[in-house]
Motif scaffolding. Structure first.
Motif, mmCIF file in Angstrom:
data_model
loop_
_atom_site.group_PDB
_atom_site.id
_atom_site.type_symbol
_atom_site.label_atom_id
_atom_site.label_comp_id
_atom_site.label_asym_id
_atom_site.label_seq_id
_atom_site.Cartn_x
_atom_site.Cartn_y
_atom_site.Cartn_z
ATOM 1 N N LEU A 38 16.869 51.246 10.039
ATOM 2 C CA LEU A 38 15.592 51.611 10.649
ATOM 3 C C LEU A 38 14.544 51.835 9.565
ATOM 4 O O LEU A 38 14.790 52.580 8.607
ATOM 5 N N ARG A 39 13.385 51.190 9.715
ATOM 6 C CA ARG A 39 12.279 51.473 8.805
ATOM 7 C C ARG A 39 11.362 52.494 9.466
ATOM 8 O O ARG A 39 10.875 52.294 10.575
ATOM 9 N N ARG A 40 11.110 53.599 8.781
ATOM 10 C CA ARG A 40 10.269 54.665 9.307
ATOM 11 C C ARG A 40 8.800 54.286 9.230
ATOM 12 O O ARG A 40 8.412 53.335 8.552
ATOM 13 N N PRO A 88 17.886 56.439 5.665
ATOM 14 C CA PRO A 88 19.288 56.384 5.238
ATOM 15 C C PRO A 88 20.223 56.791 6.374
ATOM 16 O O PRO A 88 19.789 57.368 7.367
ATOM 17 N N TRP A 89 21.485 56.476 6.217
ATOM 18 C CA TRP A 89 22.500 56.933 7.159
ATOM 19 C C TRP A 89 23.075 58.241 6.629
ATOM 20 O O TRP A 89 23.394 58.363 5.439
ATOM 21 N N PHE A 90 23.205 59.226 7.517
ATOM 22 C CA PHE A 90 23.731 60.528 7.123
ATOM 23 C C PHE A 90 25.026 60.829 7.856
ATOM 24 O O PHE A 90 25.208 60.443 9.009
ATOM 25 N N PHE A 91 25.898 61.573 7.171
ATOM 26 C CA PHE A 91 27.171 61.982 7.766
ATOM 27 C C PHE A 91 27.478 63.407 7.332
ATOM 28 O O PHE A 91 26.970 63.896 6.311
ATOM 29 N N ALA A 104 24.729 57.935 2.993
ATOM 30 C CA ALA A 104 25.521 56.734 2.716
ATOM 31 C C ALA A 104 24.603 55.580 2.355
ATOM 32 O O ALA A 104 23.564 55.383 2.984
ATOM 33 N N SER A 105 24.988 54.827 1.354
ATOM 34 C CA SER A 105 24.237 53.635 0.962
ATOM 35 C C SER A 105 24.767 52.450 1.756
ATOM 36 O O SER A 105 25.937 52.069 1.622
ATOM 37 N N VAL A 106 23.920 51.884 2.628
ATOM 38 C CA VAL A 106 24.352 50.786 3.490
ATOM 39 C C VAL A 106 23.374 49.629 3.376
ATOM 40 O O VAL A 106 22.231 49.784 2.933
ATOM 41 N N SER A 107 23.817 48.461 3.795
ATOM 42 C CA SER A 107 22.945 47.282 3.807
ATOM 43 C C SER A 107 23.375 46.392 4.961
ATOM 44 O O SER A 107 24.458 46.551 5.524
ATOM 45 N N GLY A 108 22.496 45.463 5.323
ATOM 46 C CA GLY A 108 22.838 44.590 6.426
ATOM 47 C C GLY A 108 21.748 43.570 6.691
ATOM 48 O O GLY A 108 20.730 43.520 5.990
ATOM 49 N N PRO A 109 21.931 42.753 7.724
ATOM 50 C CA PRO A 109 21.049 41.608 7.962
ATOM 51 C C PRO A 109 19.759 41.929 8.721
ATOM 52 O O PRO A 109 18.910 41.058 8.861
ATOM 53 N N ALA A 127 26.781 63.073 11.852
ATOM 54 C CA ALA A 127 25.778 64.104 11.547
ATOM 55 C C ALA A 127 25.088 64.520 12.839
ATOM 56 O O ALA A 127 24.960 63.741 13.786
ATOM 57 N N SER A 128 24.634 65.766 12.878
ATOM 58 C CA SER A 128 24.003 66.277 14.094
ATOM 59 C C SER A 128 22.543 66.616 13.836
ATOM 60 O O SER A 128 22.098 66.737 12.695
#
Length: 302
Positions: free
Chosen positions: A201-203, A210-213, A222-227, A272-273
């Protein structure tokens, strides 16, 4: 350097008295209409004439008439005074009962999740309120933007705002389609996400969220990437359902798709909550009836 100045006082003093005398062409009847003494009416007219520097009435023992200056003043002051009275009544209406334009700044994802079930019934219950929903993920200044209130996740609301809870706390869930998980496997720990297609998601400020846990009592990024990078959660959810990759979204947004088997949650044990969704407003003055009505209506349907 600021220049000295004086604030004008009494610009409207005597105008209502003048209009009453002009309407009745009689000082005593004007006094009775205003529920004051005839001498008070005479004093108010003399003070107004002195301030304007012109006689407004021609007085005889039998009649009262307007001078040329008085007629010109009546032609302009009459409609203007009526507008002022109407403006006061309009402001009083807004302050005493639910009426007028209610503007809310709301994230796009919240509209189908929270507001759609409420909008129709609120509009039916309060037909004198015009409800405007400005759907945007951008954080706005309520005062400068002309908004009565905003709706946001609790962690994004400034401390000086009055916050009203709309939802219970909920988690951010990572979901993928059964087809994707069958092809790529199910991540068992956060580090496994490095080998997965993660939809991001771009803010509104341009940054990619970022993804949080959960990690013990705190959170880890967490460092993530994708298409795919999208600007709203519904787009991410739709892409995840088509098997493009995994998405991390608020659980309430994904619940329907999970219940239908279109999406499967993963890494639930470290999700994450968030404190939940809140309506917020400055609250420095009394809450207007239109906003109070919306808050109470929402709570009645919860």
């Amino acid at each position: 350097m600021k220049q000295n100045y004086t604030v004008r006082h009494g610009a409207l003093e005597g105008v209502e008295v003048f209009l009453a005398v002009a309407r009745h062409r009689n000082f005593r009847r004007a006094a009775a209409d205003l529920d004051v003494t005839p001498s008070a009416v005479s004093q108010a007219i003399r003070a107004l004439e002195a301030r304007l520097g012109a006689a407004l009435f021609v007085r005889t023992t039998r009649s009262v008439g307007l001078t040329e200056a008085g007629q010109k003043f009546l032609d302009r002051a009459g409609p203007a005074f009526e507008e002022l009275v109407a403006a006061g009544e309009a402001a009083r209406d807004v302050g005493q009962r639910p009426t007028g334009l209610l503007r809310l700044s709301v994230p796009r994802a919240v509209v189908p999740l929270i507001l759609e079930p409420v909008i129709a019934s609120f509009c039916q219950a309060y037909p004198e309120v015009e409800l405007e929903i400005a759907a945007s993920d951008q954080m706005v200044d309520l005062a400068t933007g002309g908004f009565d209130a905003g709706i946001r996740l609790g962690q994004f609301i400034a401390a000086d705002m009055v916050a009203v809870r709309l939802t219970p706390p909920f988690s951010f869930v990572v979901v993928g389609s059964p087809d994707y998980l069958e092809r790529r496997g199910c991540p068992e720990k956060v580090d496994d996400l490095r080998h997965h297609a993660c939809l991001r998601l771009r803010r509104s400020n341009g940054a990619i969220a970022p993804w949080f846990f959960m990690d013990g009592n705190g959170t880890v990024e967490a460092s993530v990437s994708g298409p795919l990078i999208a600007h709203d959660y519904p787009t991410l959810l739709g892409a995840a359902m088509k098997g493009i990759g995994l998405a991390q979204t608020p659980r309430p947004i994904a619940e329907a798709a999970m219940a239908e088997g279109k999406l499967t949650p993963v890494l639930d044990d470290v999700a994450a909550s968030t404190p939940g969704v809140f309506l917020y407003h400055p609250g420095k003055r009394q809450v207007l009836p239109k906003l109070r009505a919306f808050i109470d209506h929402f709570k009645s349907l919860a």
